[in-house]
Scaffold this motif. Structure first.
Motif, PDB file in Angstrom:
ATOM      1  N   ASP A  85       9.442  25.469  -9.688  1.00  0.00           N
ATOM      2  CA  ASP A  85      10.259  24.273  -9.453  1.00  0.00           C
ATOM      3  C   ASP A  85      10.597  24.150  -7.972  1.00  0.00           C
ATOM      4  O   ASP A  85      11.186  25.038  -7.382  1.00  0.00           O
ATOM      5  CB  ASP A  85      11.549  24.342 -10.280  1.00  0.00           C
ATOM      6  CG  ASP A  85      11.269  24.308 -11.773  1.00  0.00           C
ATOM      7  OD1 ASP A  85      10.412  23.509 -12.191  1.00  0.00           O
ATOM      8  OD2 ASP A  85      11.892  25.092 -12.510  1.00  0.00           O
TER       9      ASP A  85
ATOM     10  N   THR B 128       9.011  32.466 -11.768  1.00  0.00           N
ATOM     11  CA  THR B 128      10.010  31.407 -11.851  1.00  0.00           C
ATOM     12  C   THR B 128      11.236  31.861 -12.629  1.00  0.00           C
ATOM     13  O   THR B 128      11.120  32.655 -13.568  1.00  0.00           O
ATOM     14  CB  THR B 128       9.396  30.135 -12.476  1.00  0.00           C
ATOM     15  OG1 THR B 128      10.384  29.125 -12.563  1.00  0.00           O
ATOM     16  CG2 THR B 128       8.798  30.397 -13.841  1.00  0.00           C
TER      17      THR B 128
ATOM     18  N   GLN C 270       8.134  34.288 -16.235  1.00  0.00           N
ATOM     19  CA  GLN C 270       9.173  33.275 -16.397  1.00  0.00           C
ATOM     20  C   GLN C 270      10.505  33.950 -16.721  1.00  0.00           C
ATOM     21  O   GLN C 270      10.546  35.088 -17.168  1.00  0.00           O
ATOM     22  CB  GLN C 270       8.804  32.309 -17.523  1.00  0.00           C
ATOM     23  CG  GLN C 270       7.532  31.531 -17.251  1.00  0.00           C
ATOM     24  CD  GLN C 270       7.398  30.350 -18.179  1.00  0.00           C
ATOM     25  OE1 GLN C 270       8.006  29.318 -17.942  1.00  0.00           O
ATOM     26  NE2 GLN C 270       6.589  30.511 -19.223  1.00  0.00           N
ATOM     27  N   GLY C 271      11.593  33.227 -16.484  1.00  0.00           N
ATOM     28  CA  GLY C 271      12.925  33.756 -16.757  1.00  0.00           C
ATOM     29  C   GLY C 271      13.274  34.922 -15.856  1.00  0.00           C
ATOM     30  O   GLY C 271      14.039  35.807 -16.217  1.00  0.00           O
TER      31      GLY C 271
ATOM     32  N   LEU D  67      13.850  17.858 -13.162  1.00  0.00           N
ATOM     33  CA  LEU D  67      13.686  18.198 -14.572  1.00  0.00           C
ATOM     34  C   LEU D  67      13.826  16.900 -15.351  1.00  0.00           C
ATOM     35  O   LEU D  67      14.853  16.228 -15.265  1.00  0.00           O
ATOM     36  CB  LEU D  67      14.739  19.214 -15.023  1.00  0.00           C
ATOM     37  CG  LEU D  67      14.705  20.567 -14.306  1.00  0.00           C
ATOM     38  CD1 LEU D  67      15.873  21.435 -14.763  1.00  0.00           C
ATOM     39  CD2 LEU D  67      13.390  21.273 -14.575  1.00  0.00           C
TER      40      LEU D  67
ATOM     41  N   ARG E  85      13.154  29.841 -14.386  1.00  0.00           N
ATOM     42  CA  ARG E  85      13.229  29.076 -15.638  1.00  0.00           C
ATOM     43  C   ARG E  85      12.087  29.494 -16.558  1.00  0.00           C
ATOM     44  O   ARG E  85      11.109  30.083 -16.110  1.00  0.00           O
ATOM     45  CB  ARG E  85      13.148  27.580 -15.355  1.00  0.00           C
ATOM     46  CG  ARG E  85      14.311  27.064 -14.495  1.00  0.00           C
ATOM     47  CD  ARG E  85      14.255  25.565 -14.301  1.00  0.00           C
ATOM     48  NE  ARG E  85      14.283  24.848 -15.562  1.00  0.00           N
ATOM     49  CZ  ARG E  85      15.393  24.529 -16.244  1.00  0.00           C
ATOM     50  NH1 ARG E  85      16.561  24.898 -15.779  1.00  0.00           N
ATOM     51  NH2 ARG E  85      15.320  23.862 -17.369  1.00  0.00           N
ATOM     52  N   SER E  86      12.210  29.127 -17.835  1.00  0.00           N
ATOM     53  CA  SER E  86      11.143  29.366 -18.809  1.00  0.00           C
ATOM     54  C   SER E  86      10.761  28.040 -19.439  1.00  0.00           C
ATOM     55  O   SER E  86      11.632  27.245 -19.796  1.00  0.00           O
ATOM     56  CB  SER E  86      11.606  30.338 -19.892  1.00  0.00           C
ATOM     57  OG  SER E  86      11.823  31.612 -19.345  1.00  0.00           O
ATOM     58  N   SER E  87       9.447  27.828 -19.564  1.00  0.00           N
ATOM     59  CA  SER E  87       8.974  26.555 -20.071  1.00  0.00           C
ATOM     60  C   SER E  87       7.575  26.710 -20.660  1.00  0.00           C
ATOM     61  O   SER E  87       6.694  27.292 -20.027  1.00  0.00           O
ATOM     62  CB  SER E  87       8.947  25.534 -18.926  1.00  0.00           C
ATOM     63  OG  SER E  87       8.198  24.403 -19.268  1.00  0.00           O
TER      64      SER E  87
END
Length: 174
Positions: free
Chosen positions: A21, A63, A84-85, A29, A65-67
């Motif tokens: 991001d 990153t 992620q996370g 977002l 965040r997790s997605s």
């Protein structure tokens, strides 16, 4: 401040890490009616990453965040590793670096905010964005000109490849 010349640093890159991001995306977002988060990725950036990978550079995304969207995009591009996370990017990046038996000078990272700062301070090619905090710009040796999420990653990939002595641009005009 990273005192290494960015061209010298880019020439040595064997592992390139990216925040997601704010570098691979515009940092926004987007929420749908059902609450799902959407992200926009640039095909130009994706092609640049594929060129890096095809030229033997390991590409990792780390990153906070997790997605599922990020996971799908990473899989589609053949990203070496996606984490992620992640709250401690330096530790994760260092573990990956050590598993590949690379020096810090053979590594680069492109990040835009505080969670990326510890990694940026260690790598040979320290890349950041024009919208990053001033302290990050102070330690970086490369800053994008193209918009994040819309060509900034491609710009960086092209820069790295242009510094490699054995790279021939397949689209170079005669």
């Amino acid at each position: 401040m990273n005192n290494m010349d960015p061209k010298t640093a880019a020439r040595q890159i064997k592992l390139m890490g990216f925040d997601v991001d704010g570098t691979l995306t515009d940092g926004g977002l987007y929420f749908g009616a059902d609450g799902e988060v959407m992200k926009r990725f640039s095909v130009l950036d994706g092609q640049g990453l594929r060129l890096l990978i095809d030229h033997g550079v390991k590409v990792v995304w780390i990153t906070a965040r997790s997605s599922a969207i990020v996971e799908k995009r990473a899989r589609d591009l053949g990203i070496y590793q996606l984490v992620q996370g992640c709250k401690t990017k330096l530790q994760v990046f260092d573990d990956i670096r050590q598993s590949l038996a690379l020096s810090w000078e053979e590594c680069g990272f492109f990040g835009d905010d505080w969670p990326d700062y510890p990694v940026i301070k260690h790598v040979g090619l320290a890349a950041t964005t024009t919208h990053s905090p001033e302290c990050m710009k102070a330690v970086a040796n490369w800053t994008n000109q193209r918009p994040v999420g819309n060509g900034a990653v491609r710009e960086l990939c092209d820069f790295i490849l242009s510094c490699k002595p054995d790279y021939k641009n397949p689209w170079e005009c005669d």
